[in-house]
Design a protein around this motif. Structure first.
Motif, PDB file in Angstrom:
ATOM      1  N   VAL A 184      -7.309  -7.392  -2.932  1.00 32.21           N
ATOM      2  CA  VAL A 184      -6.168  -7.590  -3.818  1.00 32.21           C
ATOM      3  C   VAL A 184      -6.556  -8.613  -4.882  1.00 32.21           C
ATOM      4  CG1 VAL A 184      -3.752  -8.278  -4.000  1.00 32.21           C
ATOM      5  CG2 VAL A 184      -4.561  -7.084  -1.953  1.00 32.21           C
ATOM      6  N   PRO A 185      -6.572  -8.231  -6.164  1.00 33.34           N
ATOM      7  CA  PRO A 185      -6.933  -9.183  -7.212  1.00 33.34           C
ATOM      8  C   PRO A 185      -6.008 -10.403  -7.190  1.00 33.34           C
ATOM      9  CG  PRO A 185      -6.922  -6.944  -8.071  1.00 33.34           C
ATOM     10  CD  PRO A 185      -6.322  -6.880  -6.689  1.00 33.34           C
ATOM     11  N   PRO A 186      -6.533 -11.576  -7.552  1.00 34.41           N
ATOM     12  CA  PRO A 186      -5.750 -12.801  -7.410  1.00 34.41           C
ATOM     13  C   PRO A 186      -4.712 -13.031  -8.498  1.00 34.41           C
ATOM     14  CG  PRO A 186      -7.921 -13.306  -8.265  1.00 34.41           C
ATOM     15  CD  PRO A 186      -7.931 -11.847  -7.928  1.00 34.41           C
ATOM     16  N   VAL A 187      -4.850 -12.331  -9.639  1.00 34.13           N
ATOM     17  CA  VAL A 187      -3.926 -12.523 -10.761  1.00 34.13           C
ATOM     18  C   VAL A 187      -3.423 -11.163 -11.211  1.00 34.13           C
ATOM     19  CG1 VAL A 187      -3.657 -13.387 -13.125  1.00 34.13           C
ATOM     20  CG2 VAL A 187      -5.120 -14.629 -11.510  1.00 34.13           C
ATOM     21  N   ALA A 188      -2.129 -11.056 -11.468  1.00 29.78           N
ATOM     22  CA  ALA A 188      -1.534  -9.825 -11.985  1.00 29.78           C
ATOM     23  C   ALA A 188      -1.150 -10.055 -13.442  1.00 29.78           C
ATOM     24  CB  ALA A 188      -0.307  -9.434 -11.172  1.00 29.78           C
ATOM     25  N   LEU A 189      -1.805  -9.354 -14.349  1.00 31.69           N
ATOM     26  CA  LEU A 189      -1.575  -9.564 -15.778  1.00 31.69           C
ATOM     27  C   LEU A 189      -0.483  -8.631 -16.294  1.00 31.69           C
ATOM     28  CD1 LEU A 189      -5.241  -9.965 -17.069  1.00 31.69           C
ATOM     29  CD2 LEU A 189      -3.592 -11.746 -16.450  1.00 31.69           C
ATOM     30  N   ALA A 190       0.313  -9.166 -17.221  1.00 31.78           N
ATOM     31  CA  ALA A 190       1.425  -8.403 -17.784  1.00 31.78           C
ATOM     32  C   ALA A 190       1.203  -8.024 -19.238  1.00 31.78           C
ATOM     33  CB  ALA A 190       2.719  -9.211 -17.660  1.00 31.78           C
ATOM     34  N   ARG A 191       0.571  -8.897 -20.018  1.00 28.18           N
ATOM     35  CA  ARG A 191       0.358  -8.596 -21.424  1.00 28.18           C
ATOM     36  C   ARG A 191      -0.740  -9.490 -21.980  1.00 28.18           C
ATOM     37  NH1 ARG A 191       2.910 -12.033 -25.239  1.00 28.18           N
ATOM     38  NH2 ARG A 191       4.078 -13.752 -24.251  1.00 28.18           N
ATOM     39  N   GLY A 192      -1.207  -9.156 -23.194  1.00 30.24           N
ATOM     40  CA  GLY A 192      -2.228  -9.961 -23.834  1.00 30.24           C
ATOM     41  C   GLY A 192      -2.102  -9.917 -25.338  1.00 30.24           C
ATOM     42  N   GLU A 193      -2.669 -10.909 -25.965  1.00 30.54           N
ATOM     43  CA  GLU A 193      -2.709 -10.977 -27.432  1.00 30.54           C
ATOM     44  C   GLU A 193      -3.933 -11.797 -27.824  1.00 30.54           C
ATOM     45  OE1 GLU A 193      -0.062 -12.632 -31.212  1.00 30.54           O
ATOM     46  OE2 GLU A 193       0.901 -12.296 -29.267  1.00 30.54           O
ATOM     47  N   GLY A 194      -4.842 -11.170 -28.568  1.00 28.23           N
ATOM     48  CA  GLY A 194      -6.067 -11.866 -28.933  1.00 28.23           C
ATOM     49  C   GLY A 194      -6.880 -12.191 -27.693  1.00 28.23           C
ATOM     50  N   SER A 195      -7.273 -13.446 -27.559  1.00 32.12           N
ATOM     51  CA  SER A 195      -8.046 -13.876 -26.395  1.00 32.12           C
ATOM     52  C   SER A 195      -7.163 -14.435 -25.285  1.00 32.12           C
ATOM     53  CB  SER A 195      -9.062 -14.945 -26.813  1.00 32.12           C
ATOM     54  OG  SER A 195      -9.992 -14.422 -27.733  1.00 32.12           O
ATOM     55  N   ARG A 196      -5.853 -14.267 -25.420  1.00 27.16           N
ATOM     56  CA  ARG A 196      -4.921 -14.825 -24.443  1.00 27.16           C
ATOM     57  C   ARG A 196      -4.211 -13.717 -23.667  1.00 27.16           C
ATOM     58  NH1 ARG A 196      -4.340 -20.251 -25.578  1.00 27.16           N
ATOM     59  NH2 ARG A 196      -5.323 -20.839 -27.544  1.00 27.16           N
ATOM     60  N   VAL A 197      -3.963 -13.998 -22.397  1.00 29.83           N
ATOM     61  CA  VAL A 197      -3.198 -13.080 -21.553  1.00 29.83           C
ATOM     62  C   VAL A 197      -2.147 -13.875 -20.798  1.00 29.83           C
ATOM     63  CG1 VAL A 197      -5.031 -11.376 -21.294  1.00 29.83           C
ATOM     64  CG2 VAL A 197      -4.908 -13.292 -19.686  1.00 29.83           C
ATOM     65  N   TRP A 198      -1.127 -13.156 -20.328  1.00 28.29           N
ATOM     66  CA  TRP A 198      -0.057 -13.768 -19.548  1.00 28.29           C
ATOM     67  C   TRP A 198       0.109 -12.992 -18.253  1.00 28.29           C
ATOM     68  CZ3 TRP A 198      -0.380 -13.664 -24.705  1.00 28.29           C
ATOM     69  CH2 TRP A 198      -0.102 -14.837 -25.423  1.00 28.29           C
ATOM     70  N   ASP A 199       0.299 -13.719 -17.155  1.00 23.21           N
ATOM     71  CA  ASP A 199       0.500 -13.023 -15.883  1.00 23.21           C
ATOM     72  C   ASP A 199       1.969 -12.670 -15.700  1.00 23.21           C
ATOM     73  OD1 ASP A 199       1.826 -15.281 -14.879  1.00 23.21           O
ATOM     74  OD2 ASP A 199       0.139 -15.950 -13.666  1.00 23.21           O
ATOM     75  N   VAL A 200       2.294 -12.017 -14.583  1.00 24.87           N
ATOM     76  CA  VAL A 200       3.652 -11.523 -14.367  1.00 24.87           C
ATOM     77  C   VAL A 200       4.663 -12.656 -14.203  1.00 24.87           C
ATOM     78  CG1 VAL A 200       2.946  -9.299 -13.430  1.00 24.87           C
ATOM     79  CG2 VAL A 200       3.146 -11.274 -11.892  1.00 24.87           C
ATOM     80  N   ASP A 201       4.175 -13.869 -13.946  1.00 25.87           N
ATOM     81  CA  ASP A 201       5.065 -15.026 -13.839  1.00 25.87           C
ATOM     82  C   ASP A 201       5.175 -15.783 -15.151  1.00 25.87           C
ATOM     83  OD1 ASP A 201       5.606 -14.637 -11.087  1.00 25.87           O
ATOM     84  OD2 ASP A 201       3.654 -15.517 -10.597  1.00 25.87           O
ATOM     85  N   GLY A 202       4.488 -15.290 -16.195  1.00 26.38           N
ATOM     86  CA  GLY A 202       4.574 -15.917 -17.508  1.00 26.38           C
ATOM     87  C   GLY A 202       3.521 -16.980 -17.775  1.00 26.38           C
ATOM     88  N   LYS A 203       2.602 -17.217 -16.827  1.00 26.94           N
ATOM     89  CA  LYS A 203       1.564 -18.213 -17.068  1.00 26.94           C
ATOM     90  C   LYS A 203       0.544 -17.684 -18.058  1.00 26.94           C
ATOM     91  CE  LYS A 203      -1.941 -21.147 -14.928  1.00 26.94           C
ATOM     92  NZ  LYS A 203      -2.541 -21.698 -13.697  1.00 26.94           N
ATOM     93  N   GLU A 204       0.132 -18.536 -18.985  1.00 30.49           N
ATOM     94  CA  GLU A 204      -0.809 -18.163 -20.042  1.00 30.49           C
ATOM     95  C   GLU A 204      -2.231 -18.570 -19.649  1.00 30.49           C
ATOM     96  OE1 GLU A 204      -1.802 -19.642 -24.588  1.00 30.49           O
ATOM     97  OE2 GLU A 204       0.291 -19.559 -23.950  1.00 30.49           O
ATOM     98  N   TYR A 205      -3.180 -17.684 -19.980  1.00 31.27           N
ATOM     99  CA  TYR A 205      -4.597 -17.953 -19.730  1.00 31.27           C
ATOM    100  C   TYR A 205      -5.402 -17.624 -20.986  1.00 31.27           C
ATOM    101  CZ  TYR A 205      -3.150 -17.160 -14.826  1.00 31.27           C
ATOM    102  OH  TYR A 205      -2.519 -17.174 -13.602  1.00 31.27           O
ATOM    103  N   LEU A 206      -6.502 -18.342 -21.188  1.00 30.78           N
ATOM    104  CA  LEU A 206      -7.529 -17.891 -22.118  1.00 30.78           C
ATOM    105  C   LEU A 206      -8.465 -16.974 -21.344  1.00 30.78           C
ATOM    106  CD1 LEU A 206      -8.642 -20.823 -24.458  1.00 30.78           C
ATOM    107  CD2 LEU A 206      -7.935 -18.524 -25.130  1.00 30.78           C
ATOM    108  N   ASP A 207      -8.638 -15.764 -21.850  1.00 35.80           N
ATOM    109  CA  ASP A 207      -9.387 -14.733 -21.147  1.00 35.80           C
ATOM    110  C   ASP A 207     -10.863 -14.816 -21.517  1.00 35.80           C
ATOM    111  OD1 ASP A 207     -10.408 -12.493 -19.966  1.00 35.80           O
ATOM    112  OD2 ASP A 207      -9.284 -11.058 -21.190  1.00 35.80           O
ATOM    113  N   PHE A 208     -11.678 -15.376 -20.631  1.00 33.91           N
ATOM    114  CA  PHE A 208     -13.116 -15.463 -20.854  1.00 33.91           C
ATOM    115  C   PHE A 208     -13.868 -14.503 -19.923  1.00 33.91           C
ATOM    116  CE2 PHE A 208     -14.463 -19.069 -23.700  1.00 33.91           C
ATOM    117  CZ  PHE A 208     -13.248 -19.142 -24.361  1.00 33.91           C
ATOM    118  N   ILE A 209     -13.180 -13.393 -19.572  1.00 30.27           N
ATOM    119  CA  ILE A 209     -13.808 -12.276 -18.864  1.00 30.27           C
ATOM    120  C   ILE A 209     -13.818 -11.029 -19.748  1.00 30.27           C
ATOM    121  CG2 ILE A 209     -13.714 -10.749 -16.859  1.00 30.27           C
ATOM    122  CD1 ILE A 209     -12.295 -12.948 -15.324  1.00 30.27           C
TER     123      ILE A 209
END
Length: 388
Positions: free
Chosen positions: A17-42
């Motif tokens: 089971v992957p550890p993060v569930a992503l909901a959307r992205g924009e540019g180099s940033r993504v947000w998980d289903v809880d709304g937390k923002e990440y810089l996507d370096f994968i």
């Protein structure tokens, strides 16, 4: 029931089971289903070349799917022809293209193409590199030098001799007049973003030329600007006989390509190979958008900035940095890559625990200087947290 639990109940357990569930992205940033923002370096495993929701990619895909989304290989369409022509122009060498859906399928096509050559010439075996990764279908897996994922699915249809990656002497000894082809990555991706020694690909080309074996360059991860060049083999001044592409070519849409150079590109005859979805108009439109908007000067500038920043970090856990372009591995002094991945996610950055002692860092090719600097600035604290 959480999305994670639903995933576990619905899917085969091959991924866990992957550890993060992503909901959307924009540019180099993504947000998980809880709304937390990440810089996507994968970047979807070095795939999302233009990042997420790039306007050009959205427009190209939207227009194409509203025009015609699928034709099969029974009919041709202009996007596939335009894409093949663009790839050939970037390669600047006479060649022919086969379009597939993925890297594994591109390598499967290369395997069959080489096998047809080998049987015509009376050759009997392949050579590939230890720890190399070429895919998980049976043909591609037979060329993959990772015992943990390979051995349980043998025996394989054609013998493969494995040699240490980067050892030109071992390669020369293994390749004889009976060898069909040598499959190599210009930099080994899944092994830990491991570049070869200087001159290795030139030596491989000379060895293949002297024995009549084909040289296959697996550029599933390294091409389409990821290494700072359109194709990594161009930096080595070497033209392979067969080239395979995927990942970054579609910017997130599924597509792969097998390119045969010179007469090798004409080996397949009608009916020898095919794909219902290969060359899909929507994926081809996406690939054309990617090729229009990858800026190699920007990639090289951001690659130098990222590598220089990481190499300036002084931490007992960081042993070094290796790789090419915006495709790096932070090499660890201890097998704590999983802890680094988790600490990075806690800090709002997505990286990949690629090997126990190597963390893959592969941001979108449109990553900004500010985003690179943010990651570099956070990395010492990430390492400190991972070391606890």
């Amino acid at each position: 029931m959480s999305l994670f639990e639903r995933f576990e109940n619905a899917f085969m357990p091959n991924y866990g089971v992957p550890p993060v569930a992503l909901a959307r992205g924009e540019g180099s940033r993504v947000w998980d289903v809880d709304g937390k923002e990440y810089l996507d370096f994968i970047a979807g495993i070095a795939t999302s070349s233009l990042g997420h929701a790039h306007p050009a990619l959205v427009e190209a895909v939207s227009q194409q799917v509203a025009t015609i989304a699928h034709t099969s290989n029974l009919f041709l369409h202009e996007p596939e022809v335009l894409l093949a022509e663009r790839l050939l122009a970037l390669l600047d060498t006479p060649a022919r293209v086969f379009l597939a859906n993925s890297g594994t399928e591109a390598n499967e096509a290369a395997y069959k193409l080489a096998l047809k050559y080998g049987r015509r010439e009376g050759r009997s075996y392949f050579v590939a590199a230890e720890n190399g990764f070429h895919g998980r279908t049976i043909g591609a897996l037979s060329l993959t030098g990772k015992k943990a994922i390979r051995d349980q699915f043998g025996p394989f249809p054609v013998p493969v001799r494995f040699v240490p990656y980067g050892d030109a002497d071992a390669l020369k000894e293994a390749v004889t007049g009976d060898c069909i082809a040598v499959f190599l990555e210009p930099t080994q991706g899944e092994a830990g973003v491991v570049p070869p020694p200087d001159g290795y690909f030139e030596a491989a080309r000379e060895i293949c030329d002297s024995t009549g074996a084909l040289l296959v360059a697996d550029e599933i991860q390294s091409a389409i600007g990821r290494s700072g060049h359109w194709f990594a083999h161009q930096a080595d001044g070497v033209t392979p006989d067969i080239l395979t592409l995927a990942k970054g070519l579609g910017g997130g849409l599924p597509i792969g390509a097998c390119v045969g150079f010179g007469d090798v590109g004409k080996l397949f005859e009608k009916g020898d190979h095919g794909s219902t979805f290969g060359g899909n108009p929507v994926s081809c439109a996406a690939a054309l958008a990617v090729l229009d908007h990858v800026d190699l000067d920007h990639v090289r500038a951001m690659a130098a900035r990222l590598r220089g920043g990481l190499e300036s970090v002084r931490d007992p856990l960081l042993k070094g940095v290796r790789g090419r372009g915006l495709w790096l591995a932070a090499v660890l002094a201890e097998p704590r890559s999983a802890q680094v991945q988790q600490a990075a996610a806690n800090a709002g950055f997505l990286v990949n625990a690629l090997q126990p002692d190597a963390v893959r860092i592969a941001p979108p090719l449109v990553v900004t200087a500010e985003e690179v600097d943010a990651f570099v600035s956070a990395f010492p604290a990430i390492l400190s947290e991972a070391a606890k």
